[in-house]
Design a protein around this motif. Structure first.
Motif, PDB file in Angstrom:
ATOM      1  N   SER A  16      21.131  -3.689 -11.120  1.00 14.15           N
ATOM      2  CA  SER A  16      20.282  -4.912 -10.484  1.00 14.15           C
ATOM      3  C   SER A  16      21.067  -5.023 -12.624  1.00 14.15           C
ATOM      4  O   SER A  16      20.839  -6.402 -12.941  1.00 14.15           O
ATOM      5  CB  SER A  16      19.473  -4.642 -11.422  1.00 14.15           C
ATOM      6  OG  SER A  16      18.841  -3.843 -12.722  1.00 14.15           O
TER       7      SER A  16
ATOM      8  N   TRP B 286      23.041  -8.903 -12.733  1.00 13.77           N
ATOM      9  CA  TRP B 286      21.907  -9.899 -13.282  1.00 13.77           C
ATOM     10  C   TRP B 286      23.018 -10.957 -14.643  1.00 13.77           C
ATOM     11  O   TRP B 286      23.489 -11.851 -14.859  1.00 13.77           O
ATOM     12  CB  TRP B 286      21.211  -9.341 -14.523  1.00 13.77           C
ATOM     13  CG  TRP B 286      19.933 -10.427 -14.923  1.00 13.77           C
ATOM     14  CD1 TRP B 286      20.652 -11.024 -16.076  1.00 13.77           C
ATOM     15  CD2 TRP B 286      18.850 -10.557 -15.212  1.00 13.77           C
ATOM     16  NE1 TRP B 286      19.905 -11.433 -16.615  1.00 13.77           N
ATOM     17  CE2 TRP B 286      18.281 -11.397 -16.226  1.00 13.77           C
ATOM     18  CE3 TRP B 286      18.174 -10.144 -13.956  1.00 13.77           C
ATOM     19  CZ2 TRP B 286      17.071 -12.193 -16.185  1.00 13.77           C
ATOM     20  CZ3 TRP B 286      16.291 -10.799 -14.070  1.00 13.77           C
ATOM     21  CH2 TRP B 286      16.500 -11.566 -14.960  1.00 13.77           C
TER      22      TRP B 286
ATOM     23  N   SER C 232      15.385 -15.251  -6.969  1.00 12.09           N
ATOM     24  CA  SER C 232      15.075 -13.963  -7.366  1.00 12.09           C
ATOM     25  C   SER C 232      15.235 -13.542  -5.812  1.00 12.09           C
ATOM     26  O   SER C 232      16.017 -12.132  -5.899  1.00 12.09           O
ATOM     27  CB  SER C 232      13.446 -14.868  -7.406  1.00 12.09           C
ATOM     28  OG  SER C 232      12.830 -12.942  -7.281  1.00 12.09           O
TER      29      SER C 232
ATOM     30  N   THR D  60      18.971 -11.560  -5.808  1.00 14.82           N
ATOM     31  CA  THR D  60      18.977 -10.894  -6.694  1.00 14.82           C
ATOM     32  C   THR D  60      18.708  -9.633  -5.756  1.00 14.82           C
ATOM     33  O   THR D  60      19.701  -8.503  -5.967  1.00 14.82           O
ATOM     34  CB  THR D  60      18.142 -11.217  -7.507  1.00 14.82           C
ATOM     35  OG1 THR D  60      18.873 -12.717  -8.358  1.00 14.82           O
ATOM     36  CG2 THR D  60      18.705 -10.318  -8.966  1.00 14.82           C
ATOM     37  N   THR D  61      18.022  -9.606  -5.479  1.00 16.81           N
ATOM     38  CA  THR D  61      17.004  -7.812  -5.260  1.00 16.81           C
ATOM     39  C   THR D  61      18.105  -7.801  -4.085  1.00 16.81           C
ATOM     40  O   THR D  61      18.115  -6.710  -3.622  1.00 16.81           O
ATOM     41  CB  THR D  61      15.733  -7.785  -4.282  1.00 16.81           C
ATOM     42  OG1 THR D  61      14.378  -8.589  -5.901  1.00 16.81           O
ATOM     43  CG2 THR D  61      14.658  -7.089  -4.097  1.00 16.81           C
TER      44      THR D  61
ATOM     45  N   THR E  65      14.411  -7.884 -10.132  1.00 14.86           N
ATOM     46  CA  THR E  65      14.257  -9.191  -9.963  1.00 14.86           C
ATOM     47  C   THR E  65      13.067  -9.569 -11.246  1.00 14.86           C
ATOM     48  O   THR E  65      12.102  -9.279 -11.535  1.00 14.86           O
ATOM     49  CB  THR E  65      14.403 -10.027  -8.895  1.00 14.86           C
ATOM     50  OG1 THR E  65      14.605 -11.030  -9.303  1.00 14.86           O
ATOM     51  CG2 THR E  65      12.808 -10.070  -8.119  1.00 14.86           C
TER      52      THR E  65
ATOM     53  N   SER F 269       9.396 -14.370  -8.782  1.00 18.23           N
ATOM     54  CA  SER F 269      10.044 -14.137  -7.597  1.00 18.23           C
ATOM     55  C   SER F 269      10.264 -15.412  -6.902  1.00 18.23           C
ATOM     56  O   SER F 269       8.651 -15.913  -6.695  1.00 18.23           O
ATOM     57  CB  SER F 269      10.398 -12.903  -6.665  1.00 18.23           C
ATOM     58  OG  SER F 269      10.727 -13.125  -5.468  1.00 18.23           O
TER      59      SER F 269
END
Length: 562
Positions: free
Chosen positions: A121, A125, A153, A156-157, A196, A550
């Protein structure tokens, strides 16, 4: 992780909806580990080409003249997706992850670990652009990540889960609430970790577990009843999160048709059975663009409720607001009030926090805009069968506000202000005292949930009557126990006043309003003071609770544009 087979590669270039649906169907049917990165890149390419290029806000692949000509004749035609483009972006994604994550440094674990997922992550990021608005639309795909270094958000996950899949950690999966995403992992999938943010916040909470002190009574974490995805449900998330919006007022019909076709394909394969939000999004699309030979939108909304009750202990709010919204748009006002009351009966299980902005706006709109609009409509030229003469409609309103008040109780932040009080008074004042007096209000102490024996027997009888509702089974195997006819009842006006609907009030504020609500003459000032009075709050701060934000996951684009 599966690569595209020769049969799948032969479908390229993808140029219409049928070819994309066929690719997804083949890939999912042949693989227990469908390639999330590749499928997200394909969907992102199509969505961004059809939305961002028309909106003129982002550099995207140009729509060629051949496509434009075909589109005028057939909305099922899509911009051409070449295999070489997809593969190049996929290889770039793999290169970034493998260049920055050395699994041997973590002991080459058999299953994902918190430290390893935290590292992945961090990589995602840190490779994002530092200058962009993270709540903008069309940033949820790995295509957006690879072409613009931008992700929202939930995107990103997804990128973290896809990266774990690429590294061979097949135990790492998405967990989805109604407004947030995180990750589950481990041999039994019982470990959790944040990867996230949530909403407008960018707090660094990566690596924090989602424990009971975080999710207890938190709507953001649905009280520990999130949708835990398998790999095929993660593909459904990619599809459900598609956003057809070109701008605030225009949607891409091609994106909507593609999303609808893919969701039906996933539905037919049984991959949406435990995914209420995706079922609701499919219902939303069916409401706008009904498919020949398919179930009606109402059936999908009802099925989403059934799924939420069966698999998630009725902790999800949106299935009820979706169906309530449908009833409102179709002027089925009594049914709209009923399902909004049911939504409030779910939210009362939670404590309100500053991270509940999305669901707060939902209820605020219902209370201060939609319900007042209903009152205005039914007040003009009152008919003999007006809902203003129906005690059950007044009962639904009391249940709605009781749920909102109980949501506030025990919370560190108040919910109700003078705007809520004015809307409540203006609404209930439309009901004549004779109608209001026909609602049998029972006050229940939430500490004991005790009511006297006579009151209890009323609700036992009501529950028995409800249990006789006919059941039906949908094609996913869910038993739909709350399926009803959504047509407004045609009841003789005299029959309405022979009804004595019972209502239990649990919140301190609504219990305190009981006598005021049944009075012949309503006291506006007394009602406002009682409703806006400071509730008893709990000031203890839960570690991490609602501090990681998120974008709303899979929310209907029609309901609120991101």
């Amino acid at each position: 992780m599966a690569k595209l087979s020769s049969e799948e590669r032969a479908l390229f270039p993808l140029s219409d909806i049928d070819s994309v649906v066929k690719l997804f169907r083949i890939h999912l049917s042949k693989n227990s580990e469908p390639n999330l990165a590749i499928l997200s890149i394909i969907i992102g390419y199509i969505e961004n080409t059809l939305t961002c290029s028309r909106g003129g806000s982002e550099p995207t692949p140009e729509l060629d003249d051949d496509y434009s000509g075909k589109r005028a004749e057939d909305h099922r035609v899509l911009p051409v997706v070449d295999y070489e483009t997809v593969e190049a972006l996929h290889q770039r994604f793999l290169a970034i992850i493998k260049a920055h994550v050395d699994v041997t440094a973590f002991g080459s674990p058999r299953y994902g670990t918190r430290e390893l997922i935290k590292r992945i992550s961090d990589v995602v990021w840190c490779t994002l652009s530092s200058s962009y608005y993270k709540d903008r639309a069309h940033l949820q795909s790995i295509y957006s990540y690879m072409t613009g270094a931008k992700l929202d958000s939930s995107g990103t996950t997804l990128a973290v889960v896809a990266a774990c899949q690429a590294l061979g950690y097949y135990d790492v999966h998405l967990a989805l609430s109604e407004d947030h995403t995180w990750v589950v992992f481990g041999e039994r999938g019982e470990e959790t970790v944040e990867v996230t943010w949530h909403g407008k916040g960018n707090e660094d909470k990566r690596g924090i577990p989602v424990t009971e002190d975080v999710y207890s009574k938190s709507w953001l974490y649905v009280n520990g009843r999130p949708v835990i995805s398998n790999r095929h449900m993660e593909v459904a998330t990619i599809v459900s999160n598609m956003n057809p919006g070109i701008n605030a007022t225009t949607d891409s019909e091609e994106v909507m048709l593609l999303q609808q076709a893919l969701l039906w394909s996933l539905y037919d394969a049984g991959h949406l059975a435990k995914y209420p939000m995706a079922i609701d999004n499919l219902g939303d699309l069916e409401e706008m663009m009904p498919s020949k030979g398919r179930a009606a939108a109402t059936k999908m909304y009802e099925e989403a409720i059934t799924s939420a009750v069966r698999y998630y202990d009725n902790q999800h709010v949106y299935p009820y607001t979706y169906l309530g919204g449908y009833c409102y748009r179709n002027k089925l006002y009594k049914q709209a009030l009923k399902y909004w009351a049911k939504a409030a009966s779910v939210i009362k299980n939670y404590n309100y926090s500053r991270d509940d902005e999305e669901i707060y706006k939902e209820f605020l709109e219902i209370a201060n805009e939609l319900i007042p609009h209903i009152m205005r409509v039914v007040s003009s030229g009152i008919s003999a069968r007006s809902i203003l003469k129906d005690p059950e409609c007044f009962a639904y309103l009391l249940e709605f506000y009781d749920g909102i008040c109980e949501w506030e109780e025990g919370s560190a932040t108040p919910v109700l202000h003078i705007g809520w009080a004015k809307a409540l008074f203006n609404t209930i004042s439309k009901f004549h005292a004779h109608v209001r007096s026909h609602v049998k209000i029972y006050c229940v102490d939430p500490e004991t949930t005790d009511i006297d024996a006579a009151d209890s027997s009323v609700f036992l009888k009501e529950a028995e009557e409800n249990s006789t509702t006919a059941s039906s089974q949908d094609q996913n195997g869910n038993m739909a126990t709350d399926i009803i006819s959504l047509a407004e009842e045609e009841i003789d006006p005299s029959e309405m006043m022979h009804r004595w609907p019972p209502v239990r009030l649990f919140s301190a504020k609504m219990r305190g309003l009981r006598d005021l609500l049944l009075a012949d003459k309503l006291n506006s000032q007394a009602i406002s003071l009682q409703l806006t009075a400071q509730s008893q709050v709990i000031m203890t701060k839960k570690r991490g609770a609602g501090e990681v934000e998120s974008q709303h996951v899979g929310r209907s684009k029609r309901a609120r544009r991101e």
